[in-house]
Design a protein around this motif. Structure first.
Motif, PDB file in Angstrom:
ATOM      1  N   VAL A  14       0.847  -1.179   0.000  1.00  0.00           N
ATOM      2  CA  VAL A  14       0.000   0.000   0.000  1.00  0.00           C
ATOM      3  C   VAL A  14       0.890   1.239   0.000  1.00  0.00           C
ATOM      4  N   GLU A  15       0.716   2.072  -0.994  1.00  0.00           N
ATOM      5  CA  GLU A  15       1.445   3.337  -1.054  1.00  0.00           C
ATOM      6  C   GLU A  15       0.951   4.240   0.081  1.00  0.00           C
ATOM      7  N   THR A  16       1.873   4.865   0.797  1.00  0.00           N
ATOM      8  CA  THR A  16       1.466   5.728   1.909  1.00  0.00           C
ATOM      9  C   THR A  16       0.601   6.892   1.433  1.00  0.00           C
ATOM     10  N   THR A  18      -1.838   6.788  -0.511  1.00  0.00           N
ATOM     11  CA  THR A  18      -3.238   6.377  -0.620  1.00  0.00           C
ATOM     12  C   THR A  18      -3.893   6.164   0.744  1.00  0.00           C
ATOM     13  N   ILE A  19      -3.102   6.203   1.807  1.00  0.00           N
ATOM     14  CA  ILE A  19      -3.623   5.965   3.158  1.00  0.00           C
ATOM     15  C   ILE A  19      -4.330   7.215   3.668  1.00  0.00           C
ATOM     16  N   VAL A  31      -5.496  -0.124   8.555  1.00  0.00           N
ATOM     17  CA  VAL A  31      -4.974   0.806   7.567  1.00  0.00           C
ATOM     18  C   VAL A  31      -6.112   1.081   6.586  1.00  0.00           C
ATOM     19  N   THR A  33      -7.526   3.003   3.355  1.00  0.00           N
ATOM     20  CA  THR A  33      -7.097   3.659   2.117  1.00  0.00           C
ATOM     21  C   THR A  33      -8.320   4.101   1.325  1.00  0.00           C
ATOM     22  N   ASP A  34      -8.058   4.620   0.133  1.00  0.00           N
ATOM     23  CA  ASP A  34      -9.138   5.027  -0.764  1.00  0.00           C
ATOM     24  C   ASP A  34     -10.116   3.896  -1.035  1.00  0.00           C
ATOM     25  N   GLU A  37     -10.141  -1.191   3.574  1.00  0.00           N
ATOM     26  CA  GLU A  37      -9.529  -1.187   4.900  1.00  0.00           C
ATOM     27  C   GLU A  37      -8.834  -2.522   5.105  1.00  0.00           C
ATOM     28  N   ASN A  65      -3.480  11.214   7.473  1.00  0.00           N
ATOM     29  CA  ASN A  65      -2.738  11.798   6.367  1.00  0.00           C
ATOM     30  C   ASN A  65      -3.321  13.186   6.092  1.00  0.00           C
ATOM     31  N   ARG A  68      -4.644  14.329   2.706  1.00  0.00           N
ATOM     32  CA  ARG A  68      -5.918  13.797   2.208  1.00  0.00           C
ATOM     33  C   ARG A  68      -7.126  14.458   2.878  1.00  0.00           C
TER      34      ARG A  68
END
Length: 111
Positions: A14-16, A18-19, A31, A33-34, A37, A65, A68
């Motif tokens: 998972v790219e940070t 996108t978190i 975690v 993300t878009d 979970e 983040n 975001r």
């Protein structure tokens, strides 16, 4: 940076960027993300070094983040994908100040 997530059901990188947020729940990490979970057994301290200055520890065991975040109001954090995250009063105030500082630093100087 990439977070490696591994549990009995899946393995994912998972790219940070996108978190949205990472939250500790007992011995598990969530975690978010878009797209989904992830929950897996991991110590938060094992992945904290992957977080850059866009991540802020809004309360013990939780990072959001700031890149975001779109709106913060009424103790609620609104993310750019429509998700929300509620914070207690003190955590919200602390996070709101960090968000304002983050926005000031990320805005280009106007001359």
């Amino acid at each position: 940076m990439v977070v490696l997530i591994k549990n009995n059901k899946c393995v994912a990188k998972v790219e940070t960027s996108t978190i949205l947020f990472v939250e500790k729940d007992g011995r598990k990490l969530h975690v978010v993300t878009d797209r989904r979970e992830y929950s897996y057994y991991e110590k938060l301290s094992n992945i904290e070094h992957l977080f850059d200055s866009t991540f802020f520890q809004c309360r013990k065991g939780c990072y959001i983040n700031l890149n975001r975040v779109t709106i913060m109001e009424d103790q609620c954090v609104f993310f750019d994908n429509g998700m929300t995250y509620w914070l207690g009063r003190d955590s919200f105030i602390k996070t709101k100040h960090a968000y304002v500082s983050y926005l000031k630093k990320s805005q280009p100087d106007r001359h």
